[in-house]
Design an enzyme around this catalytic site. Structure first.
Site, PDB file in Angstrom:
ATOM      1  N   LYS A   1      -0.579  -4.249  -3.173  1.00 30.47           N
ATOM      2  CA  LYS A   1      -1.878  -3.770  -2.694  1.00 30.47           C
ATOM      3  C   LYS A   1      -2.088  -2.347  -3.218  1.00 30.47           C
ATOM      4  O   LYS A   1      -1.561  -1.388  -2.671  1.00 30.47           O
ATOM      5  CB  LYS A   1      -1.912  -3.802  -1.156  1.00 30.47           C
ATOM      6  CG  LYS A   1      -3.307  -3.720  -0.540  1.00 30.47           C
ATOM      7  CD  LYS A   1      -3.809  -2.302  -0.438  1.00 30.47           C
ATOM      8  CE  LYS A   1      -5.134  -2.230   0.305  1.00 30.47           C
ATOM      9  NZ  LYS A   1      -5.694  -0.857   0.333  1.00 30.47           N
TER      10      LYS A   1
ATOM     11  N   ASP B   1      10.248   5.457  -9.938  1.00 29.25           N
ATOM     12  CA  ASP B   1       9.786   6.006 -11.218  1.00 29.25           C
ATOM     13  C   ASP B   1      10.472   7.311 -11.581  1.00 29.25           C
ATOM     14  O   ASP B   1      10.594   7.654 -12.765  1.00 29.25           O
ATOM     15  CB  ASP B   1       8.269   6.217 -11.180  1.00 29.25           C
ATOM     16  CG  ASP B   1       7.502   4.919 -11.387  1.00 29.25           C
ATOM     17  OD1 ASP B   1       8.125   3.855 -11.280  1.00 29.25           O
ATOM     18  OD2 ASP B   1       6.289   4.966 -11.651  1.00 29.25           O
TER      19      ASP B   1
ATOM     20  N   SER C   1       0.812  -1.219   0.000  1.00 33.10           N
ATOM     21  CA  SER C   1       0.000   0.000   0.000  1.00 33.10           C
ATOM     22  C   SER C   1       0.850   1.275   0.000  1.00 33.10           C
ATOM     23  O   SER C   1       1.561   1.541  -0.954  1.00 33.10           O
ATOM     24  CB  SER C   1      -0.959  -0.044   1.198  1.00 33.10           C
ATOM     25  OG  SER C   1      -1.908   0.976   1.149  1.00 33.10           O
TER      26      SER C   1
END
Length: 543
Positions: A310, A296, A285
């Protein structure tokens, strides 16, 4: 006149109800009619509240694995660890031989203020015996916790004192910390382990980073292993400290939820800090959001194993009785467009819960060659355009397999029966003062204390007393692992520092060793952020 008014009023209500039902979708009318028929006509009496709760649970269970319903009690227990504090007496405890053993008191908390010490055993709470009666931890917590300002009386057994000592404690707000450990690994490398994303996690992180910076930190290991997540806003606030203005941190989107983006404001204090983020299969999460954003934007090297996966957004719907429905309304996406959520089949929660075991059986935790990347799920990072892969979870830039060579059935049995904890509690009881006198600081203890063969013989004997038969071969296999864990638990017991265990046990942490190697090899660090991991290319499966 009153009778006429009543008839008119009831007529209006019935008319409104019938109109409302006609306007209501047919499926909803069906549900209401079924509930009305069961409650009114069923052969036995029924609990209408439970009937409704069961209906809600049944509807949610047919959806995704994370939509859920909790009653008032469950809701409170669910939210408490993330709120940043609760009201209680301020102790960290463990159970030893069915007795509550105080590991440490919260600094400045209610128990410390009245004189409760680490090593005390709580026998009574408000004249109720809690020792030797096999009481659940949750039941003990209920007796110790309560509203701020209320009193609780406890009686403790203290080593070396014959009579029980009585303490009257006034409950107060107790902080729930997100940071398990913060310390310098060497002269320039800081280490920060965050266990959850709660209401005060960002604030705690900033205080910790400021403290480490004063000690000379110029590079950081951020350890999010075993971090199950928590509040999205906590992850966003943390990302803000490391990203440039306008850089996308995360976005959410669903069929009934338009795209919602969170972008960095550029005010962060640590945008240039060299960093490695550690994750594993239990990182989920909010932890995945942070790790995904750092990866990224080529902002940090991610080390460890693929995260849990998740990536569903739950919106809480609270009811007047304190219960709550958490309904999935969208999905999380990293800045590159990867969906964090791993695949699942609606209504098949059992298969979803076994997914981590499936990974283990397939060898993903132990061998890189057991992993395959789908070429169709290839993405590129936002800054340097290096290749990363989707498909659920965040795959680290540097894969670190689990080392199982020291795990044995003998170690498993000792751990499962709590022998390791029981032994260290007993040892600390007898040796707290001499250890504190000989080793003034945790660093001194780390460098000088040795778990001796004599200690291990006592430990083995304790196991045999609990029907764990000694196995020479399996003991030798796990000997060093057992010694390191025992040393770490003794350190925590003596120094009353939540970081103590991590300081000791991190010497064997393969993920941490890999993180330090990457940070200290600046050429490799820069190459990973610029080009990615070339090993992954041979594992690509073209569909």
């Amino acid at each position: 006149m009153k009778k006429i008014l009543f008839v008119v009023t009831m007529g209006a209500v019935l008319s409104f109800t019938m109109t409302a039902q006609r306007a209501m979708p047919q499926a909803m009318q069906k549900l209401l009619n079924a509930e009305y028929a069961i409650n009114s006509l069923y052969v036995d009496s029924v609990n209408e509240d439970k009937l409704i709760e069961d209906a809600i649970r049944g509807m949610l269970e047919s959806l995704d694995p994370h939509s859920s319903y909790t009653d008032a009690k469950e809701t409170k227990e669910l939210e408490e660890p993330l709120q940043g504090e609760f009201s209680g007496v301020g102790i960290q405890f463990n159970m030893s031989n069915d007795t509550l053993y105080v590991i440490q008191t919260v600094p400045g908390g209610p128990s410390e203020r009245v004189g409760v010490l680490a090593g005390d055993r709580i026998i009574y709470v408000n004249d109720t015996t809690i020792a030797g009666v096999k009481m659940k931890n949750s039941d003990i917590q209920k007796r110790l916790r309560g509203k701020k300002g209320t009193n609780v009386t406890i009686k403790v057994k203290r080593p070396g004192v014959k009579e029980l000592i009585t303490f009257r404690i006034t409950r107060d707000n107790i902080p729930v910390h997100s940071i398990d450990a913060k310390y310098m690994l060497d002269e320039r490398t800081g280490y920060l382990r965050i266990s959850r994303f709660g209401a005060k996690t960002h604030e705690e992180m900033m205080e910790a980073l400021k403290e480490l910076s004063k000690q000379g930190m110029t590079q950081l290991v951020m350890d999010l292993s075993d971090n199950g997540g928590g509040y999205l806003n906590a992850a966003i606030d943390m990302c803000n400290e490391f990203l440039e203005r306008g850089q996308l941190m995360v976005y959410t989107e669903g069929d009934n939820s338009p795209r919602n983006e969170a972008n960095a404001n550029g005010w962060g204090d640590y945008k240039d800090l060299h960093m490695v983020v550690i994750v594993n299969q239990y990182s989920a999460s909010a932890a995945e959001i942070f790790a995904g954003a750092m990866q990224d934007w080529d902002r940090a090297v991610v080390v460890g194993r693929r995260t849990f996966g998740k990536g569903l957004v739950q919106r809480p719907f609270k009811f007047e009785d304190g219960s709550m429905m958490r309904l999935t309304v969208a999905r999380y996406y990293t800045p590159s467009g990867r969906c964090i959520q791993k695949p699942y089949h609606r209504g098949d929660k059992k298969a979803y819960e076994h997914e981590l075991l499936d990974r283990a059986n397939e060898g993903e935790y132990y061998c890189l060659d057991s992993i395959q990347f789908n070429d169709s799920l290839r993405y590129t990072t936002r800054l340097n355009g290096r290749t990363i892969y989707g498909g659920g979870g965040v795959m680290p830039d540097v894969y670190v397999p689990i080392d199982t060579t020291e795990y044995s059935t003998y170690y498993r049995d000792l751990s499962a029966k709590g022998i390791i904890n029981q032994y260290t509690i007993k040892y600390v009881d007898k040796n707290r003062k001499p250890i504190s006198k000989q080793y003034k600081t945790l660093k001194d203890f780390d460098n000088g204390f040795v778990v001796t063969d004599e200690m291990m013989r006592d430990f083995i004997a304790m196991g045999e007393q609990d029907s764990i038969k000694y196995d020479e071969e399996k003991y030798r296999q796990s000997e060093q692992l057992l010694k390191d864990i025992i040393k770490g638990l003794i350190a925590r017991g003596v120094y009353g520092d939540s970081s103590a265990y991590n300081v000791i046990i991190n010497h064997r942490n393969r993920d941490l060793k890999a993180a330090i190697e990457v940070l200290n090899d600046r050429e490799r660090y820069d190459r990973l952020l610029r080009e990615g991991n070339p090993e992954y290319e041979r594992l690509v499966k073209k569909l």
